[in-house]
Design an enzyme around this catalytic site. Structure first.
Site, PDB file in Angstrom:
ATOM      1  N   ASP A   8       0.849  -1.195   0.000  1.00 18.91           N
ATOM      2  CA  ASP A   8       0.000   0.000   0.000  1.00 18.91           C
ATOM      3  C   ASP A   8       0.880   1.238   0.000  1.00 18.91           C
ATOM      4  OD1 ASP A   8      -2.035  -1.787   0.146  1.00 18.91           O
ATOM      5  OD2 ASP A   8      -2.829  -1.113   2.079  1.00 18.91           O
ATOM      6  N   ASP A 130     -15.239  -3.284  -1.793  1.00 18.38           N
ATOM      7  CA  ASP A 130     -14.919  -3.112  -0.382  1.00 18.38           C
ATOM      8  C   ASP A 130     -16.226  -2.865   0.355  1.00 18.38           C
ATOM      9  OD1 ASP A 130     -12.295  -3.128  -1.360  1.00 18.38           O
ATOM     10  OD2 ASP A 130     -12.287  -0.952  -1.563  1.00 18.38           O
TER      11      ASP A 130
END
Length: 245
Positions: A8, A130
């Site tokens: 990330d 998500d």
């Protein structure tokens, strides 16, 4: 099933968030390319990259880092998400050597864009769903929609989407196990292969995913667990290979 290390990216560094909160981040390395090398040397067969700044800003911010990793490992499948909301951005990443692009927010707000992307870049498009309590979240998880995950996933079956990355936001970064029942239910409800994400802590969580006996689950993304040492990439991949012979 593939074990897929996550990198990330925030402000050029490799970080991990808790439950998607940008203000609750831990920096694990200021050299993401070196971090990619660590996971490749550890035997990973695919990398999952996320441009966190891009997810919030709606356009690539850490694209140079993504390109650098793709150039260093031209034969390694790499998937990138975060801020991918135009065909031009997809084209940029594909030309840079990225194997798959993950469309998240744009897929929820403009499902037809997914169909366009699949036509323009067949075999290259993954949808990232998500969720909080089964409802899809967007804009770097800052907003929760009224759209249910399984309903939206079914809409993409005819488009040629390569996979769905499903993340349970409540689990992400918490290392308390992923939401296996819902992940398995999603895999059973759609013809699109599913990649599990969010909450994996150790080898027991990988075994639990395998025990679900859901053939539609083709991968598991892991982040904080491999950075904090509670899960070994090579050991986890070896377990998957043994179980699925």
């Amino acid at each position: 099933m593939l074990i897929i290390p996550a990198i990330d990216l925030k402000d050029g560094a490799c970080v991990r968030l808790r439950q998607g909160r940008m203000e609750d981040s831990t920096v694990f390395s200021d050299d993401p390319v070196a971090m990619a090398a660590k996971w490749v040397d550890g035997g990973c067969r695919r990398l999952h990259l996320v441009d966190l700044n891009g997810a919030f800003e709606g356009q690539p911010v850490n694209g140079d880092v993504v390109t650098a990793i793709a150039k260093r490992y031209p034969n390694l499948p790499i998937q990138i998400g975060g801020g991918i909301r135009s065909l031009e951005t997809i084209e940029h990443y594909i030309k840079a050597g990225v194997s798959y692009v993950i469309i998240g927010t744009k897929a929820v707000k403009d499902p037809e864009f997914v169909a366009q992307a699949c036509r323009a870049f067949p075999g290259k498009v993954i949808v990232g769903l998500d969720a909080k309590d089964g409802f899809v979240a967007t804009d770097g998880w800052a907003e929760v929609s009224t759209v249910q995950v399984i309903d939206l996933a079914k809409r993409f079956e005819a488009d040629g989407v390569s996979a769905i990355v499903y993340t349970d936001i409540a689990k992400d970064g918490m290392m308390q196990g992923c939401n296996i029942p819902f992940t398995a239910a999603l895999a059973a409800a759609t013809r699109i292969p599913v990649i599990a994400s969010g909450g994996i802590h150790n080898l027991g969580d990988i075994q639990a995913l395998l025990n679900a006996k859901a053939p539609g689950i083709i991968g598991a993304i892991t982040g904080r667990a491999i950075y904090e040492g509670t899960l070994d990439v090579a050991e986890a991949q070896a377990l998957c290979d043994r179980e699925q012979r």
